[in-house]
Design a protein around this motif. Structure first.
Motif, PDB file in Angstrom:
ATOM      1  N   LEU A 256      33.046  20.246  46.707  1.00 35.90           N
ATOM      2  CA  LEU A 256      33.943  19.150  46.349  1.00 35.90           C
ATOM      3  C   LEU A 256      34.618  18.629  47.616  1.00 35.90           C
ATOM      4  O   LEU A 256      35.582  19.227  48.116  1.00 35.90           O
ATOM      5  CB  LEU A 256      34.998  19.634  45.352  1.00 35.90           C
ATOM      6  N   PRO A 257      34.149  17.509  48.166  1.00 37.49           N
ATOM      7  CA  PRO A 257      34.738  16.978  49.406  1.00 37.49           C
ATOM      8  C   PRO A 257      36.233  16.712  49.306  1.00 37.49           C
ATOM      9  O   PRO A 257      36.947  16.787  50.313  1.00 37.49           O
ATOM     10  CB  PRO A 257      33.951  15.676  49.628  1.00 37.49           C
TER      11      PRO A 257
ATOM     12  N   ALA B 193      30.279   9.543  52.138  1.00 36.26           N
ATOM     13  CA  ALA B 193      31.578   9.235  52.736  1.00 36.26           C
ATOM     14  C   ALA B 193      32.134  10.461  53.458  1.00 36.26           C
ATOM     15  O   ALA B 193      32.739  10.344  54.544  1.00 36.26           O
ATOM     16  CB  ALA B 193      32.549   8.758  51.657  1.00 36.26           C
ATOM     17  N   PHE B 194      31.929  11.636  52.866  1.00 37.23           N
ATOM     18  CA  PHE B 194      32.406  12.871  53.478  1.00 37.23           C
ATOM     19  C   PHE B 194      31.705  13.133  54.808  1.00 37.23           C
ATOM     20  O   PHE B 194      32.355  13.388  55.827  1.00 37.23           O
ATOM     21  CB  PHE B 194      32.170  14.031  52.513  1.00 37.23           C
ATOM     22  N   THR B 195      30.366  13.059  54.823  1.00 40.13           N
ATOM     23  CA  THR B 195      29.668  13.310  56.085  1.00 40.13           C
ATOM     24  C   THR B 195      29.978  12.222  57.113  1.00 40.13           C
ATOM     25  O   THR B 195      30.016  12.489  58.310  1.00 40.13           O
ATOM     26  CB  THR B 195      28.149  13.432  55.860  1.00 40.13           C
ATOM     27  N   GLY B 196      30.239  11.009  56.630  1.00 38.43           N
ATOM     28  CA  GLY B 196      30.663   9.966  57.554  1.00 38.43           C
ATOM     29  C   GLY B 196      31.979  10.311  58.234  1.00 38.43           C
ATOM     30  O   GLY B 196      32.158  10.073  59.438  1.00 38.43           O
ATOM     31  N   SER B 197      32.900  10.894  57.473  1.00 29.97           N
ATOM     32  CA  SER B 197      34.182  11.302  58.068  1.00 29.97           C
ATOM     33  C   SER B 197      33.995  12.473  59.024  1.00 29.97           C
ATOM     34  O   SER B 197      34.691  12.560  60.056  1.00 29.97           O
ATOM     35  CB  SER B 197      35.194  11.655  56.968  1.00 29.97           C
ATOM     36  N   LEU B 198      33.045  13.359  58.732  1.00 28.46           N
ATOM     37  CA  LEU B 198      32.752  14.456  59.664  1.00 28.46           C
ATOM     38  C   LEU B 198      32.180  13.900  60.967  1.00 28.46           C
ATOM     39  O   LEU B 198      32.549  14.350  62.062  1.00 28.46           O
ATOM     40  CB  LEU B 198      31.764  15.442  59.036  1.00 28.46           C
TER      41      LEU B 198
ATOM     42  N   ALA C 147      32.684  10.935  62.218  1.00 28.83           N
ATOM     43  CA  ALA C 147      33.743  10.230  62.937  1.00 28.83           C
ATOM     44  C   ALA C 147      34.667  11.196  63.661  1.00 28.83           C
ATOM     45  O   ALA C 147      35.191  10.890  64.745  1.00 28.83           O
ATOM     46  CB  ALA C 147      34.539   9.359  61.963  1.00 28.83           C
ATOM     47  N   ALA C 148      34.868  12.385  63.070  1.00 26.16           N
ATOM     48  CA  ALA C 148      35.755  13.377  63.679  1.00 26.16           C
ATOM     49  C   ALA C 148      35.034  14.282  64.666  1.00 26.16           C
ATOM     50  O   ALA C 148      35.677  15.116  65.309  1.00 26.16           O
ATOM     51  CB  ALA C 148      36.398  14.226  62.574  1.00 26.16           C
ATOM     52  N   GLY C 149      33.717  14.147  64.786  1.00 26.93           N
ATOM     53  CA  GLY C 149      32.958  14.981  65.707  1.00 26.93           C
ATOM     54  C   GLY C 149      32.840  16.428  65.268  1.00 26.93           C
ATOM     55  O   GLY C 149      32.739  17.337  66.104  1.00 26.93           O
ATOM     56  N   VAL C 150      32.828  16.665  63.965  1.00 26.31           N
ATOM     57  CA  VAL C 150      32.762  18.019  63.420  1.00 26.31           C
ATOM     58  C   VAL C 150      31.315  18.529  63.477  1.00 26.31           C
ATOM     59  O   VAL C 150      30.391  17.800  63.084  1.00 26.31           O
ATOM     60  CB  VAL C 150      33.263  18.040  61.959  1.00 26.31           C
ATOM     61  N   PRO C 151      31.094  19.762  63.952  1.00 30.02           N
ATOM     62  CA  PRO C 151      29.724  20.305  63.960  1.00 30.02           C
ATOM     63  C   PRO C 151      29.290  20.710  62.550  1.00 30.02           C
ATOM     64  O   PRO C 151      29.922  21.543  61.910  1.00 30.02           O
ATOM     65  CB  PRO C 151      29.838  21.530  64.866  1.00 30.02           C
ATOM     66  N   TYR C 152      28.227  20.092  62.051  1.00 29.18           N
ATOM     67  CA  TYR C 152      27.752  20.444  60.712  1.00 29.18           C
ATOM     68  C   TYR C 152      26.260  20.208  60.597  1.00 29.18           C
ATOM     69  O   TYR C 152      25.656  19.439  61.357  1.00 29.18           O
ATOM     70  CB  TYR C 152      28.504  19.643  59.639  1.00 29.18           C
ATOM     71  N   GLU C 153      25.669  20.891  59.639  1.00 26.53           N
ATOM     72  CA  GLU C 153      24.288  20.660  59.220  1.00 26.53           C
ATOM     73  C   GLU C 153      24.329  20.404  57.717  1.00 26.53           C
ATOM     74  O   GLU C 153      25.157  20.974  57.011  1.00 26.53           O
ATOM     75  CB  GLU C 153      23.419  21.890  59.491  1.00 26.53           C
TER      76      GLU C 153
END
Length: 243
Positions: free
Chosen positions: A154-155, A187-192, A194-200
């Motif tokens: 749940l984002p 939208a959630f991955t877009g915010s990640l 934009a924030a430069g968060v490391p994710y897969e």
């Protein structure tokens, strides 16, 4: 609600023996219910499981054993020690009245107690639905986690801490999730990004919410792939390269 009482998690691709497993009481600011499983051949990595809204019910007790079969010492933590004590989380448990009282800070505190119980070695969180959102959120907590993993999460549980996310994230998403739309995930991955968060992330096209269930034969390949991605994400070489 996510996984049913009769749901059971799929097996990892390579299954070892489980040395021991059983219920456990841990203590943070309160005593809370947990379930612990120990592999016969530990791989040195640890898992804290974050269940769906029902807490530590049968699916997650079984899942601790599955992770132990894969080599991970594992603890599943319950959310309701502060409001419901240590009782069984069976079909009679009224999780709906207790869930609104679960605070992210309390989840982080209980995960810290589980981490301390597990001792040394890289510790990852793995969550499902409500627990996936809480797992991803813990990327922003100062818990020293090696990574955070979530299935069909749940984002909305993470949106207010996106700028503070730091621990690497793995997002395993259902393409036909009834709890969260694809637009919300995008939208959630877009915010990640934009924030430069490391994710897969990986989206399982057509898969429903709660597809990680061995009773869903048509999603067997998705379950196998999810296991492979978890095992790859938690490999020591990957952890070291992200450090």
């Amino acid at each position: 609600m996510c996984h049913r009482t009769e749901s059971r998690p799929p097996a990892p691709p390579i299954r070892g023996e489980v040395a021991a497993d059983g219920p456990l009481t841990l203590t943070s600011s309160v005593e809370f219910l947990a379930h612990h499983a120990v592999p016969a051949a530990p791989n040195g990595r640890k898992i804290v499981l974050l269940p769906d809204v029902r807490g530590v019910h049968a699916f997650y007790r079984d899942l601790t054993r599955r992770f132990a079969e894969a080599g991970f010492e594992t603890v599943a933590v319950d959310y309701y020690g502060r409001t419901a004590g240590l009782g069984d989380r069976d079909d009679a448990f009224d999780w709906e009245s207790h869930l609104p009282q679960v605070r992210p800070d309390d989840v982080a505190e209980d995960v810290a107690a589980a981490r301390d119980f597990l001792g040394g070695g890289p510790v990852f969180t793995v969550g499902f639905c409500f627990g996936a959102g809480q797992s991803w959120r813990l990327s922003a907590a100062d818990l020293g986690l090696a990574g955070v993993i979530g299935f069909y999460g749940l984002p909305k549980l993470v949106e207010d801490v996106v700028d503070d996310l730091a621990a690497p994230m793995l997002l395993l998403l259902a393409g036909e999730d009834v709890a969260t739309s694809r637009a919300e995930f995008d939208a959630f991955t877009g915010s990640l990004d934009a924030a430069g968060v490391p994710y897969e992330q990986h989206v399982y096209a057509g898969a429903p919410h709660s597809f990680f269930d061995r009773s869903y034969a048509e999603w067997g390949e998705a379950c196998d792939d999810a296991w492979r991605r978890i095992l790859a994400f938690t490999q020591p070489s990957r952890v070291d390269s992200r450090a």
